[in-house]
Design an enzyme around this catalytic site. Sequence first.
Site, mmCIF file in Angstrom:
data_model
loop_
_atom_site.group_PDB
_atom_site.id
_atom_site.type_symbol
_atom_site.label_atom_id
_atom_site.label_comp_id
_atom_site.label_asym_id
_atom_site.label_seq_id
_atom_site.Cartn_x
_atom_site.Cartn_y
_atom_site.Cartn_z
ATOM 1 N N LYS A 204 0.848 -1.201 0.000
ATOM 2 C CA LYS A 204 0.000 0.000 0.000
ATOM 3 C C LYS A 204 0.878 1.244 0.000
ATOM 4 C CE LYS A 204 -3.670 2.158 2.726
ATOM 5 N NZ LYS A 204 -4.616 2.009 3.827
ATOM 6 N N GLU A 210 10.506 -4.490 4.837
ATOM 7 C CA GLU A 210 10.624 -5.906 4.468
ATOM 8 C C GLU A 210 10.321 -6.085 2.983
ATOM 9 O OE1 GLU A 210 8.977 -4.691 7.020
ATOM 10 O OE2 GLU A 210 9.161 -5.947 8.800
ATOM 11 N N GLY A 265 -4.976 -2.041 5.151
ATOM 12 C CA GLY A 265 -4.133 -3.160 4.710
ATOM 13 C C GLY A 265 -4.782 -4.518 4.929
ATOM 14 N N ARG A 266 -5.266 -4.741 6.153
ATOM 15 C CA ARG A 266 -5.826 -6.074 6.460
ATOM 16 C C ARG A 266 -7.224 -6.258 5.895
ATOM 17 N NH1 ARG A 266 -4.711 -3.007 10.580
ATOM 18 N NH2 ARG A 266 -6.314 -2.192 11.967
ATOM 19 N N GLU A 351 -4.777 -7.099 15.242
ATOM 20 C CA GLU A 351 -4.297 -5.781 14.825
ATOM 21 C C GLU A 351 -5.432 -4.754 14.913
ATOM 22 O OE1 GLU A 351 -0.679 -4.970 12.010
ATOM 23 O OE2 GLU A 351 -2.463 -5.096 10.787
ATOM 24 N N HIS A 382 -4.539 -33.691 18.239
ATOM 25 C CA HIS A 382 -3.420 -34.511 18.699
ATOM 26 C C HIS A 382 -2.266 -33.640 19.185
ATOM 27 C CE1 HIS A 382 -5.190 -38.300 17.329
ATOM 28 N NE2 HIS A 382 -5.827 -37.486 16.489
ATOM 29 N N LYS A 510 9.326 -0.610 14.525
ATOM 30 C CA LYS A 510 9.895 -0.194 13.233
ATOM 31 C C LYS A 510 10.944 0.901 13.445
ATOM 32 C CE LYS A 510 5.990 -0.640 10.055
ATOM 33 N NZ LYS A 510 5.073 0.163 9.245
HETATM 34 C C1 G6Q Z 1 -2.617 -3.991 7.954
HETATM 35 C C2 G6Q Z 1 -1.388 -3.361 8.371
HETATM 36 C C3 G6Q Z 1 -0.141 -4.052 7.901
HETATM 37 C C4 G6Q Z 1 0.234 -3.710 6.471
HETATM 38 C C5 G6Q Z 1 1.678 -4.143 6.249
HETATM 39 C C6 G6Q Z 1 2.132 -3.902 4.827
HETATM 40 O O1 G6Q Z 1 -3.697 -3.568 8.165
HETATM 41 O O2 G6Q Z 1 -1.416 -2.028 8.049
HETATM 42 O O3 G6Q Z 1 -0.210 -5.437 8.030
HETATM 43 O O4 G6Q Z 1 -0.633 -4.326 5.568
HETATM 44 O O5 G6Q Z 1 2.507 -3.451 7.134
HETATM 45 O O6 G6Q Z 1 2.026 -2.566 4.499
HETATM 46 P P1 G6Q Z 1 2.211 -2.103 3.032
HETATM 47 O O7 G6Q Z 1 1.111 -2.703 2.218
HETATM 48 O O8 G6Q Z 1 2.134 -0.606 3.068
HETATM 49 O O9 G6Q Z 1 3.539 -2.592 2.561
#
Ligand code: G6Q
Length: 544
Positions: A204, A210, A265-266, A351, A382, A510
């Site tokens: 996003k 990462e 994002g989620r 989250e 199990h 971060k």
């Molecule tokens: C979700 C969070 C988080 C996000 C990641 C990736 O709701 O905001 O999981 O999706 O940190 O972020 P980017 O899509 O910006 O790389």
Amino acid sequence: MSALTESPAWLAVEKHQSTLAQSTLSDLFKQDNHRFDRFSLQFEDMLVDFSKQHITNQTIDLLLALARHQNLEQWIGHMFNGEKINSTEDRAALHTALRSKKTVVLDGENISHKIGIVFERMARFSTAVHNGELRGYSGKPFSDVVNIGIGGSDLGPLMVTEALKPYGSNKIQLHFVSNVDGVQLYETLQHLNPATTLFIIASKTFTTQETMTNAYSAREWFVTHGGNKATVSRHFIAVSTNQDAVRQFGIETDNTFEFWDWVGGRYSLWSSIGLSIVLKIGMDNFQALLAGAEAMDQHFETTPLQHNIPVILGLLAIWQINFNGIRSHAILPYDQYLHRFPAYLQQLEMESNGKRITRHGEIVDYDTGTIIWGEPGTNGQHAFYQLLHQGTQTISADFLAPCQSQHPMGNHHQLLLANFFAQTEALMQGKNNQKAHAELVSQGFSEEEIKKLLPHKTFPGNRPTTSILFKKLDPRTLGTLIAMYEHKVYVQSIIWDINPFDQWGVELGKQLTNKILPELEQEKAITSHDASTNGLIYFFRNNQ
Ligand code: G6Q
């Protein structure tokens, strides 16, 4: 005490709990033959049975009164109407617009139109990849797609493509790289041919450390293993809201699929973040996924609270967490294809609702988010079910299963479901001394042996579970299920008066990472941290 915990609505639930706690779930079943009918709801092909929750009619009435006290109906409206309910980021949370067939307008702009354009591009792109119209630099068709993203830009597409594997095309092998641990990228790339590999950089913000580290390493691998700088643009595409950063990375606007800041994002698998889903299962199946979610959206928006599945599920979670002290919730899918579903819901709930400050900036004086975890049944049986049955803490659970297997084989599916039903019954009923004693007698144990064994052979029971059965795990049903949980999480957040759409809690780590990274690469003395962190850094530096 906060206004919420002092409110008559809250206090009434609290008082009711102390009375109800005197009877067990088994007692409640004995007292009422109609419990299943009373406490189960159906939606399309799905049955949600919450009769094995420790509740009565009065519990539901009091929880609904609490929901009304917190203006739940109005807040549901606020979400669908695009109000800026993500207050700390001053944004709407309009993931529902991505799956709505109605025209949605935000700040005077027809966003449905923009969504339609992106979806059309996604469909065209995926068809072109599938039919070989789009090819790699050597002229061969693409065989592999690597989605590089993390968190919300990874978990949703990964979970969905695993869940819908039977609907996937064999032409494309899909891979997901999320961890900055280079071994994941290494393990993925070593089996791939750059000439036939397409990379989706899904981010996003397009600044996530990462993802960008993996993206640059993948590009480096590409140009040093047969590709070159000039052909990067044919093999790298981006999904992002940040067009400038995408261009700086070297991906053309034509190869960028946009989405918008009002998609969290989620909550983004429904947007162009779902491109990897489309490449695997095709646009028609993706549309069916969206349609299933839209059907649940409509149910959530229009159904009276007492018959509204996400509302009931959200309120049951409140009942468990805030009034019964149950702070751990297992997601137990009896469907191997749903093996990433617990991890997906873990992010969605933890989250979203792992917050301690209300919308008005006050520290809460009640528990909020809960611990979500799980594994597919029957593997969990199990492994960790022992603690569910006989441990000292009560853990609640959702059991999920399809009535039809995607691959019927002998009596596997009946056996799987027999386990599901047996587990929920056992967790509810337990086994008392008398029953355990009789069993041991019938097995021929002496009274002396029985005395020793009996305490170990009894089960307290009274463990609350919700059972969710659906006909088949197809795209529409999966969409319905995911949306149901999204809205359940929203309902909880409204009762708790917190914002479920931000995630400031991930920031501190971060910031410190950025401070520590250069320290790992230098020889300088490290004194600026606590003794433990300094010591860990030295140990790493000396041994790397
Ligand atoms: C979700 C969070 C988080 C996000 C990641 C990736 O709701 O905001 O999981 O999706 O940190 O972020 P980017 O899509 O910006 O790389």
